[in-house]
Design a protein around this motif. Structure first.
Motif, PDB file in Angstrom:
ATOM      1  N   LEU A 407      31.080 -67.522 -15.604  1.00 54.49           N
ATOM      2  CA  LEU A 407      31.439 -68.715 -14.838  1.00 54.49           C
ATOM      3  C   LEU A 407      32.207 -69.708 -15.703  1.00 54.49           C
ATOM      4  O   LEU A 407      33.196 -70.296 -15.266  1.00 54.49           O
ATOM      5  CB  LEU A 407      30.175 -69.375 -14.271  1.00 54.49           C
ATOM      6  CG  LEU A 407      29.410 -68.584 -13.205  1.00 54.49           C
ATOM      7  CD1 LEU A 407      28.103 -69.272 -12.862  1.00 54.49           C
ATOM      8  CD2 LEU A 407      30.266 -68.398 -11.953  1.00 54.49           C
ATOM      9  N   GLY A 408      31.750 -69.865 -16.944  1.00 57.62           N
ATOM     10  CA  GLY A 408      32.423 -70.804 -17.832  1.00 57.62           C
ATOM     11  C   GLY A 408      33.775 -70.324 -18.293  1.00 57.62           C
ATOM     12  O   GLY A 408      34.724 -71.108 -18.391  1.00 57.62           O
ATOM     13  N   MET A 409      33.903 -69.023 -18.583  1.00 57.10           N
ATOM     14  CA  MET A 409      35.170 -68.493 -19.085  1.00 57.10           C
ATOM     15  C   MET A 409      36.291 -68.647 -18.074  1.00 57.10           C
ATOM     16  O   MET A 409      37.439 -68.919 -18.443  1.00 57.10           O
ATOM     17  CB  MET A 409      34.998 -67.011 -19.455  1.00 57.10           C
ATOM     18  CG  MET A 409      34.206 -66.778 -20.720  1.00 57.10           C
ATOM     19  SD  MET A 409      33.895 -65.033 -21.007  1.00 57.10           S
ATOM     20  CE  MET A 409      35.553 -64.437 -21.273  1.00 57.10           C
ATOM     21  N   GLY A 413      37.459 -71.955 -19.742  1.00 57.28           N
ATOM     22  CA  GLY A 413      38.164 -71.200 -20.770  1.00 57.28           C
ATOM     23  C   GLY A 413      37.247 -70.503 -21.758  1.00 57.28           C
ATOM     24  O   GLY A 413      36.083 -70.863 -21.934  1.00 57.28           O
ATOM     25  N   ARG A 414      37.801 -69.486 -22.427  1.00 60.20           N
ATOM     26  CA  ARG A 414      37.035 -68.681 -23.384  1.00 60.20           C
ATOM     27  C   ARG A 414      36.619 -69.512 -24.598  1.00 60.20           C
ATOM     28  O   ARG A 414      35.472 -69.454 -25.053  1.00 60.20           O
ATOM     29  CB  ARG A 414      37.859 -67.495 -23.875  1.00 60.20           C
ATOM     30  CG  ARG A 414      37.917 -66.321 -22.907  1.00 60.20           C
ATOM     31  CD  ARG A 414      38.915 -66.548 -21.805  1.00 60.20           C
ATOM     32  NE  ARG A 414      39.333 -65.295 -21.201  1.00 60.20           N
ATOM     33  CZ  ARG A 414      39.268 -65.028 -19.908  1.00 60.20           C
ATOM     34  NH1 ARG A 414      38.782 -65.923 -19.066  1.00 60.20           N
ATOM     35  NH2 ARG A 414      39.697 -63.876 -19.445  1.00 60.20           N
ATOM     36  N   LEU A 460      30.710 -62.727 -25.274  1.00 63.65           N
ATOM     37  CA  LEU A 460      32.072 -63.208 -25.017  1.00 63.65           C
ATOM     38  C   LEU A 460      33.071 -62.661 -26.023  1.00 63.65           C
ATOM     39  O   LEU A 460      34.231 -62.401 -25.679  1.00 63.65           O
ATOM     40  CB  LEU A 460      32.060 -64.737 -25.049  1.00 63.65           C
ATOM     41  CG  LEU A 460      33.359 -65.494 -24.767  1.00 63.65           C
ATOM     42  CD1 LEU A 460      33.044 -66.853 -24.152  1.00 63.65           C
ATOM     43  CD2 LEU A 460      34.190 -65.708 -26.025  1.00 63.65           C
ATOM     44  N   ILE A 461      32.644 -62.483 -27.266  1.00 62.61           N
ATOM     45  CA  ILE A 461      33.599 -62.178 -28.327  1.00 62.61           C
ATOM     46  C   ILE A 461      34.272 -60.826 -28.144  1.00 62.61           C
ATOM     47  O   ILE A 461      35.376 -60.598 -28.635  1.00 62.61           O
ATOM     48  CB  ILE A 461      32.900 -62.266 -29.709  1.00 62.61           C
ATOM     49  CG1 ILE A 461      33.934 -62.398 -30.833  1.00 62.61           C
ATOM     50  CG2 ILE A 461      31.979 -61.090 -29.929  1.00 62.61           C
ATOM     51  CD1 ILE A 461      34.786 -63.615 -30.733  1.00 62.61           C
ATOM     52  N   GLU A 526      43.568 -70.469 -26.654  1.00 62.08           N
ATOM     53  CA  GLU A 526      42.971 -70.164 -25.363  1.00 62.08           C
ATOM     54  C   GLU A 526      43.749 -69.027 -24.710  1.00 62.08           C
ATOM     55  O   GLU A 526      44.978 -69.009 -24.751  1.00 62.08           O
ATOM     56  CB  GLU A 526      42.981 -71.396 -24.455  1.00 62.08           C
ATOM     57  CG  GLU A 526      42.341 -71.176 -23.098  1.00 62.08           C
ATOM     58  CD  GLU A 526      40.918 -70.652 -23.216  1.00 62.08           C
ATOM     59  OE1 GLU A 526      40.705 -69.481 -22.846  1.00 62.08           O
ATOM     60  OE2 GLU A 526      40.048 -71.396 -23.701  1.00 62.08           O
ATOM     61  N   THR A 527      43.036 -68.064 -24.137  1.00 62.56           N
ATOM     62  CA  THR A 527      43.693 -66.905 -23.519  1.00 62.56           C
ATOM     63  C   THR A 527      43.478 -66.841 -22.015  1.00 62.56           C
ATOM     64  O   THR A 527      43.963 -65.912 -21.372  1.00 62.56           O
ATOM     65  CB  THR A 527      43.161 -65.598 -24.151  1.00 62.56           C
ATOM     66  OG1 THR A 527      41.755 -65.515 -23.959  1.00 62.56           O
ATOM     67  CG2 THR A 527      43.477 -65.555 -25.641  1.00 62.56           C
ATOM     68  N   MET A 528      42.749 -67.785 -21.439  1.00 60.83           N
ATOM     69  CA  MET A 528      42.478 -67.744 -20.003  1.00 60.83           C
ATOM     70  C   MET A 528      43.771 -67.843 -19.201  1.00 60.83           C
ATOM     71  O   MET A 528      44.583 -68.740 -19.406  1.00 60.83           O
ATOM     72  CB  MET A 528      41.552 -68.896 -19.605  1.00 60.83           C
ATOM     73  CG  MET A 528      41.177 -68.894 -18.134  1.00 60.83           C
ATOM     74  SD  MET A 528      40.056 -70.239 -17.676  1.00 60.83           S
ATOM     75  CE  MET A 528      41.144 -71.654 -17.899  1.00 60.83           C
TER      76      MET A 528
END
Length: 576
Positions: A407-409, A413-414, A460-461, A526-528
């Motif tokens: 939900l946060g990613m 964002g990651r 996440l990583i 950031e990659t989102m």
């Protein structure tokens, strides 16, 4: 049509249609098996109460003021310690004092009394040991008497397994970039099944360790490659949830271990039952196709087109022509001849100063996440209560952590989720240090919260690393990160032992590492919502690019290699 329009492939064939769903759950199911074998040793290496076996048949047993006819009947009252010992009288009249690692014969054949001040002769435990079987009929420890002076043989079982995990991450991550994702998935899955059974039927300790080591390499190799494999088959709209929830299946494996351990109390049957979980995947893995990403990067465009057509057929969508999206002739040299593509190694993760700094930061996050994850897991055995329920809950708590992370990613964002998780984990370690000893319930609650935070960062990583590196070294990057993390898992048991120096030294160490990792992660890009990087220049400039337009940054004057990068850029661009 411009090359970056290949990003529209998933708009044509579907981001997460029937084909991807079928493929995803086949791959995710095997993650359960990996989770099982990573935690299986929790119960296999249980060291039960034990005492030296006397040199003859026992006629009576005395423990403090409790008398019995059988040595096995006193375990419910026996607690290991320097002062505890069992008195037995043999049928020949000899009286022996038995401790966990020594036995003494009373030279004076007095009556069967607990207190004795006469002369005693000391003897080693040459006749083996008698074990408490109230919880487990047999474990690896009881099978090969891994107690007393052989206790360290049992203590190295999990660290050696993690060394195998480290090597597997490094070797198979590299091989998947060289020979393809599909072949590595086949090989590692078969290895998980065969070596799992081999461990169950090991004839001695050393063959057991070899089987477990190879099992660790296979399981680690599968975990590294499957994340890349799934990432390259699913569109950006579904990629985050699909990839991260792969960890939830690993957590299910932890819960399966707890349930199996509760019902099966013989170690080799327990190991054999756990190994059968991988059978469905071994039977189905032959239908898994190679990813279009890898095929196109190798110049095998015709095969890539067939895979895209299959995806479209399953998803009941209209296929697209890669030749049009790539503006390349599939009948030309790219389509018919394999190109000499530069082979990549670990040094390529330090392409320049910026990429090298990024790699070191990512490695630190991997190390900290794995160290903290296993530290909280190992430390949880001191929670008390039912150990099977505790392990089950330790697996269950990971699932909401991954949901929170997803939900946060996709919302903030990651990078922000990673930084929040790491710094929260550091603060929670500090909170544990200030909780009074009498408030043990709060210590348990905060410890579980710390596992939640570190587990979110560790989950996440995987995806974040895959998004930070270009296609040609993506598996290598994830594999190297996993390799570094396993150094943390090897050190986790020794981190727990630091509590003998100072009770809160382990929490202090994990907290400091988590805080430093969180601060350094602020410098990551950031990659989102951005396409996957395809060249080193794109990877280095991710933090300065505000939106991804698919612009290419050629790294060589070789025209053929430039075309390969065009292919990678298009296929990797999973834009929404």
């Amino acid at each position: 049509m411009k090359p970056h329009n290949l990003e529209l492939i998933f708009d044509h064939v579907g981001h997460f249609g029937r084909f991807q769903i079928f493929l995803y759950f086949i791959c995710a199911f095997q993650n359960i098996s990996c989770g099982i074998h990573y935690l299986a040793s929790v119960f296999m290496t249980v060291s039960p109460y034990h005492t030296c076996r006397p040199p003859g048949n026992v006629s009576r047993v005395l423990f403090h003021n409790i008398s019995s006819w059988r040595l096995e009947d006193i375990w419910i009252l026996f607690f290991t310690g320097h002062e505890d010992h069992v008195i037995v009288q043999l049928q020949n009249g000899e009286v022996w004092e038995l401790t966990s690692c020594h036995r003494f014969r009373r030279d004076d054949k007095s009556g069967l009394n607990y207190d004795y001040s006469g002369r005693k002769s000391s003897f080693p435990c040459m006749d083996g040991y008698v074990y408490d079987k109230s919880k487990w009929d047999s474990t690896v420890v009881t099978q090969w008497d891994l107690v007393c002076n052989r206790e360290w043989f049992a203590k190295v079982i999990q660290p050696v397994f993690m060394v195998g995990v480290l090597l597997g991450a490094m070797i198979f991550g590299y091989l998947s970039d060289r020979i393809g994702r599909r072949f590595v998935l086949w090989a590692t899955s078969t290895g998980i099944f065969l070596f799992g059974l081999a461990a169950a039927f090991s004839f001695d300790y050393y063959s057991f360790m070899i089987a477990r080591f190879l099992l660790a390499m296979s399981g680690s190799g599968y975990l590294v490659v499957v994340f890349v494999y799934v990432t390259e088959f699913i569109g950006m709209k579904s990629r985050t949830w699909a990839c991260i929830q792969m960890h939830s299946f690993f957590a299910v494996g932890t819960m399966v271990v707890a349930l199996t351990g509760y019902f099966v109390r013989t170690w080799w049957i327990y190991q054999m039952v756990l190994s059968t979980v991988t059978i469905p995947f071994v039977l189905c893995c032959w239908i898994l196709p190679e990813t279009p990403f890898w095929l196109l990067s190798e110049g095998r465009c015709e095969e890539a087109q067939k895979v895209v057509d299959t995806i479209a057929k399953w998803n009941r969508a209209r296929s697209c022509k890669l030749s049009e999206l790539l503006s390349l002739d599939l009948n030309g040299p790219i389509g018919n001849e394999p190109l000499e593509v530069k082979k990549h190694n670990l040094l390529d993760l330090f392409y320049d100063w910026n990429v090298g700094t990024r790699t070191l930061t990512i490695w630190l996050v991997w190390f900290t996440g794995c160290l903290g994850f296993y530290f909280f897991s190992l430390n949880s055995v001191n929670l008390g209560g039912n150990e099977y329920l505790n392990l089950f809950l330790m697996g269950a708590v990971e699932i909401p952590a991954y949901i929170f992370m997803c939900l946060g990613m996709d919302s903030i964002g990651r990078r922000k989720v990673l930084v929040f998780s790491l710094i929260s984990g550091a603060l929670l370690c500090g909170v544990i240090m200030v909780i009074p000893k009498n408030y043990f319930i709060w210590t348990v609650v905060v410890t579980m919260a710390g596992k939640f935070a570190i587990g979110a960062a560790f989950g996440l990583i995987y995806l974040y690393t895959a998004e930070l590196y270009p296609t040609m070294v993506r598996s290598l990057a994830v594999g190297s990160g996993s390799m570094v993390s396993r150094v943390g898992s090897i050190m986790a048991p020794f981190c727990v032992y630091l509590s003998s120096i100072w009770n809160f030294l382990p929490q202090l160490l994990v907290g400091i590492l988590a805080f430093i990792s969180g601060v350094l992660s602020l410098m990551l890009p950031e990659t989102m919502g951005r396409p996957l990087a395809t060249t080193w220049e794109e990877a280095a400039k991710q933090d300065t690019e505000k939106d991804s337009s698919g612009k290419l940054f050629p790294t060589t004057n070789n025209t053929a290699l430039e075309k390969i990068e065009v292919i990678d850029s298009g296929v990797s661009g999973l834009s929404e």
